[in-house]
Scaffold this active site. Structure first.
Site, PDB file in Angstrom:
ATOM      1  N   LYS A 180     -17.315 -13.306   3.584  1.00 38.73           N
ATOM      2  CA  LYS A 180     -17.304 -14.448   2.647  1.00 38.73           C
ATOM      3  C   LYS A 180     -15.921 -14.458   1.998  1.00 38.73           C
ATOM      4  O   LYS A 180     -15.632 -13.678   1.104  1.00 38.73           O
ATOM      5  CB  LYS A 180     -18.401 -14.241   1.589  1.00 38.73           C
ATOM      6  CG  LYS A 180     -18.959 -15.512   0.972  1.00 38.73           C
ATOM      7  CD  LYS A 180     -17.964 -16.368   0.226  1.00 38.73           C
ATOM      8  CE  LYS A 180     -17.668 -15.893  -1.180  1.00 38.73           C
ATOM      9  NZ  LYS A 180     -16.594 -16.703  -1.818  1.00 38.73           N
ATOM     10  N   GLU A 385      -5.609  -7.287 -17.091  1.00 40.89           N
ATOM     11  CA  GLU A 385      -4.947  -7.690 -15.847  1.00 40.89           C
ATOM     12  C   GLU A 385      -4.652  -9.188 -15.905  1.00 40.89           C
ATOM     13  O   GLU A 385      -5.572 -10.003 -16.001  1.00 40.89           O
ATOM     14  CB  GLU A 385      -5.847  -7.385 -14.648  1.00 40.89           C
ATOM     15  CG  GLU A 385      -5.143  -7.634 -13.337  1.00 40.89           C
ATOM     16  CD  GLU A 385      -6.058  -7.476 -12.118  1.00 40.89           C
ATOM     17  OE1 GLU A 385      -7.197  -7.955 -12.160  1.00 40.89           O
ATOM     18  OE2 GLU A 385      -5.609  -6.879 -11.130  1.00 40.89           O
TER      19      GLU A 385
HETATM   20  P1  NAP Z   1     -13.011 -12.469  -7.867  1.00 47.77           P
HETATM   21  O1  NAP Z   1     -13.042 -13.670  -8.721  1.00 47.77           O
HETATM   22  O2  NAP Z   1     -13.700 -11.253  -8.328  1.00 47.77           O
HETATM   23  O3  NAP Z   1     -13.567 -12.949  -6.449  1.00 47.77           O
HETATM   24  C1  NAP Z   1     -13.532 -12.124  -5.309  1.00 47.77           C
HETATM   25  C2  NAP Z   1     -14.563 -12.614  -4.310  1.00 47.77           C
HETATM   26  O4  NAP Z   1     -15.877 -12.438  -4.871  1.00 47.77           O
HETATM   27  C3  NAP Z   1     -14.454 -14.082  -3.964  1.00 47.77           C
HETATM   28  O5  NAP Z   1     -14.760 -14.262  -2.603  1.00 47.77           O
HETATM   29  C4  NAP Z   1     -15.510 -14.692  -4.848  1.00 47.77           C
HETATM   30  O6  NAP Z   1     -15.958 -15.933  -4.387  1.00 47.77           O
HETATM   31  C5  NAP Z   1     -16.598 -13.658  -4.755  1.00 47.77           C
HETATM   32  N1  NAP Z   1     -17.600 -13.716  -5.809  1.00 47.77           N
HETATM   33  C6  NAP Z   1     -17.516 -14.272  -7.038  1.00 47.77           C
HETATM   34  N2  NAP Z   1     -18.682 -14.100  -7.718  1.00 47.77           N
HETATM   35  C7  NAP Z   1     -19.524 -13.426  -6.890  1.00 47.77           C
HETATM   36  C8  NAP Z   1     -20.866 -12.942  -7.010  1.00 47.77           C
HETATM   37  N3  NAP Z   1     -21.585 -13.132  -8.118  1.00 47.77           N
HETATM   38  N4  NAP Z   1     -21.401 -12.270  -5.971  1.00 47.77           N
HETATM   39  C9  NAP Z   1     -20.686 -12.058  -4.844  1.00 47.77           C
HETATM   40  N5  NAP Z   1     -19.416 -12.520  -4.664  1.00 47.77           N
HETATM   41  C10 NAP Z   1     -18.843 -13.178  -5.680  1.00 47.77           C
HETATM   42  O7  NAP Z   1     -11.517 -12.009  -7.546  1.00 47.77           O
HETATM   43  P2  NAP Z   1     -10.283 -12.926  -7.190  1.00 47.77           P
HETATM   44  O8  NAP Z   1      -9.905 -13.672  -8.428  1.00 47.77           O
HETATM   45  O9  NAP Z   1     -10.562 -13.684  -5.935  1.00 47.77           O
HETATM   46  O10 NAP Z   1      -9.177 -11.837  -6.839  1.00 47.77           O
HETATM   47  C11 NAP Z   1      -8.366 -11.257  -7.790  1.00 47.77           C
HETATM   48  C12 NAP Z   1      -8.856  -9.869  -8.132  1.00 47.77           C
HETATM   49  O11 NAP Z   1      -8.911  -9.081  -6.939  1.00 47.77           O
HETATM   50  C13 NAP Z   1      -7.905  -9.135  -9.052  1.00 47.77           C
HETATM   51  O12 NAP Z   1      -8.626  -8.471 -10.040  1.00 47.77           O
HETATM   52  C14 NAP Z   1      -7.207  -8.139  -8.124  1.00 47.77           C
HETATM   53  O13 NAP Z   1      -6.696  -7.010  -8.784  1.00 47.77           O
HETATM   54  C15 NAP Z   1      -8.301  -7.817  -7.170  1.00 47.77           C
HETATM   55  N6  NAP Z   1      -7.755  -7.277  -5.900  1.00 47.77           N
HETATM   56  C16 NAP Z   1      -7.886  -5.939  -5.654  1.00 47.77           C
HETATM   57  C17 NAP Z   1      -7.359  -5.389  -4.492  1.00 47.77           C
HETATM   58  C18 NAP Z   1      -7.502  -3.922  -4.185  1.00 47.77           C
HETATM   59  O14 NAP Z   1      -7.310  -3.520  -3.042  1.00 47.77           O
HETATM   60  N7  NAP Z   1      -7.841  -3.081  -5.169  1.00 47.77           N
HETATM   61  C19 NAP Z   1      -6.699  -6.215  -3.576  1.00 47.77           C
HETATM   62  C20 NAP Z   1      -6.594  -7.570  -3.856  1.00 47.77           C
HETATM   63  C21 NAP Z   1      -7.136  -8.090  -5.033  1.00 47.77           C
HETATM   64  P3  NAP Z   1     -15.273 -17.287  -4.924  1.00 47.77           P
HETATM   65  O15 NAP Z   1     -13.834 -17.057  -5.084  1.00 47.77           O
HETATM   66  O16 NAP Z   1     -15.548 -18.249  -3.857  1.00 47.77           O
HETATM   67  O17 NAP Z   1     -15.961 -17.571  -6.198  1.00 47.77           O
END
Ligand code: NAP
Length: 492
Positions: A180, A385
């Site tokens: 997803k 962050e």
């Molecule tokens: P996010 O808002 O947490 O979303 C990540 C994924 O989770 C998206 O596909 C999102 O779908 C999905 N999602 C949202 N709510 C959900 C739920 N209730 N159940 C299951 N899935 C759900 O993160 P983001 O804003 O896309 O990414 C930024 C974050 O990723 C930052 O905090 C960054 O530090 C972290 N990150 C970490 C790494 C690592 O390796 N540690 C690498 C890259 C990024 P939708 O977007 O379609 O809502």
């Protein structure tokens, strides 16, 4: 690398069981070019029923994929790597268009994606168990077996690269997958799954359901027939996913956010430190979990370092990713609001804007490379962050204070030190509460090196051979060699 717009369909369906299919619902959403704010195309908003179909397909495909000879699994995954490399310009253009990053960065992400498939392909026939010495009456050994259906939920900052980081090891270990992608940036994932098919991945082994976190993501992470979950994203979503997974006792690998310290001592080469810190905070407009967002610098070299960082920040040329500008826009309107909101927070907290802080008068979600000085570690600017091109500079007096500030956050993803003193570098490497440490550089990770967080930055490790542990479970087999032995009860 050209600046041509890549080929895009007028709409995209879901990829389930080797076919492009329509959703059980009738909803689409738009993916938007963050450099122009214009719609790119329509993407299917997957439903919980679509997730059921994808999980069913992955479940049905699992036994045959698990039982495929490991060398054949490795060959198929290796072919995915070849195809990703062959199509890396096209994939890079798609991601640059959809996510906003400069084309050369997107190209490097796709090289990294190809490397994941190549690297893990070689491991497919080396996933060995061990034999355990238990005495002469018994032979004991372990088998490493796939979990089954691996759910992969990915974020919007490195969508193509993170698809490869999770799907590569999942496949070689014999799992099937349902992916997803984040709603903001689905295009590279939708092309990658076509390349998987072209490489010979059987139907149902890799499935993609686009859509929103709610309902599609949450239907996947709470699904009773999913056997393991790999999630990369924010801490709050990771917490929700962990709670959903708990109901089914599904294991989770969580790669979450960071607030990463770069500590600079007076004996450091300041030109080199400025070079690395600049790359570490402004690459991909700061939208990197391992960005160096807190510089903790000795007060005696504070001004010299800040001058170097400011001069670099002011040199950035902002523009569309497809023009391969130095820095692209942030990825979405929502992210633009969040990052500019933090710039306001920094000013209201009393930090000083040393560079940037503005948003150019143009279409697109562009934010200037921004540096705040006079930051103290208890400010929100230093604790939360931001995930944008915003650097906080915090002075320190001595080593003890520097290390204390470095660790005084709830995150623990990465951290770096700039110093000529090897003992100090080793003390920092030992004392930093983080999964990855860099010495006199940043982004020291490769496909082969394990990566993941301490504290709230996550659970488990991606990359390297250690990532395979998330996709394999251990079975122990005990064989009695002694006929007629009724044995004694084991001590627990
Ligand atoms: P996010 O808002 O947490 O979303 C990540 C994924 O989770 C998206 O596909 C999102 O779908 C999905 N999602 C949202 N709510 C959900 C739920 N209730 N159940 C299951 N899935 C759900 O993160 P983001 O804003 O896309 O990414 C930024 C974050 O990723 C930052 O905090 C960054 O530090 C972290 N990150 C970490 C790494 C690592 O390796 N540690 C690498 C890259 C990024 P939708 O977007 O379609 O809502």
């Amino acid at each position: 690398m050209g600046t041509d717009t890549p080929d895009i369909n007028s709409s995209y369906g879901l990829y389930i069981d080797g076919e492009w299919v329509s959703s059980t619902g009738s909803e689409y959403f738009q993916t938007v070019n963050p450099a122009t704010e214009q719609q790119i195309t329509d993407i299917t908003a997957g439903t919980a029923a679509d997730v059921d179909r994808a999980v069913d397909a992955a479940r049905s495909a699992f036994p045959a994929w698990r039982d495929t000879d490991p060398d054949e699994r490795g060959r198929i995954v290796s072919r995915i790597g070849d195809l990703v490399r062959e199509h890396s310009d096209e994939l890079a253009r798609l991601e640059s268009l959809d996510q906003g990053k400069p084309l050369s960065q997107a190209k490097s992400d796709m090289e990294g994606a190809a490397r994941y498939f190549e690297y893990y392909a070689g491991a497919a026939d080396k996933l060995e168990g061990t034999s355990v010495p238990v005495g002469s009456d018994q032979i004991d050994f372990t088998l490493r077996e796939p979990y089954g259906v691996s759910a992969q939920i990915t974020p919007w900052n490195f969508p193509g690269n993170l698809f490869a980081r999770g799907v590569g090891p999942a496949l070689v270990a014999g799992n099937t997958t349902v992916v997803k992608p984040a709603e903001q940036t689905p295009l590279s994932t939708l092309r990658l799954v076509e390349l998987c098919e072209q490489a010979g991945v059987p139907d149902g082994v890799v499935n993609v359901v686009t859509g929103f976190g709610e309902p599609a993501g949450s239907a996947l992470s709470s699904h009773p027939d999913v056997d393991t979950i790999t999630f990369t994203g924010s801490v709050p979503t990771g917490q929700v996913i962990m709670k959903q997974a708990a109901d089914n006792v599904t294991p989770v690998t969580l790669e979450l956010g960071g607030k990463n310290p770069a500590v600079v001592f007076p004996d450091a080469n300041l030109d080199e430190a400025a070079h690395w810190i600049d790359k570490a905070i402004f690459t991909n407009a700061g939208q990197i979990c391992s960005a160096a967002d807190r510089v903790i610098v000795h007060e005696s070299v504070h001004d010299e370092l800040v001058d170097r960082l400011v001069s670099r920040a002011e040199d950035y040329d902002l523009g569309p990713g497809l023009d391969d500008a130095d820095m692209g826009p942030v990825a979405s309107a929502e992210q633009f609001e969040k990052v500019t909101g933090y710039i306001d927070v920094g000013q209201s907290e009393g930090a000083t804007l040393a560079a940037g802080g503005g948003t150019p008068e143009r279409d697109g979600y562009f934010v200037e490379p921004t540096i705040f000085t006079d930051v103290s570690n208890d400010m929100r600017l230093a604790q939360e962050e931001i995930f944008g091109p915003v650097l906080s500079v915090i002075p320190f007096e001595d080593e003890a204070a520097a290390f204390e500030i470095a660790n005084d956050v709830e995150y623990g993803l990465v951290g770096g030190i700039f110093t000529a003193d090897v003992r100090r570098a080793l003390r920092f490497s030992r004392d930093l509460e983080a999964g990855n440490v860099y010495v006199n550089k940043w982004f020291g990770d490769t496909n082969q090196t394990p990566f993941g967080g301490y504290k709230k930055s996550g659970i488990g490790r991606e990359k390297g051979l250690e990532a395979l542990d998330s996709y394999l479970q251990t079975k122990n087999v005990a064989i009695n060699l002694s006929e007629g032995d009724t044995g004694s009860l084991p001590g627990a």
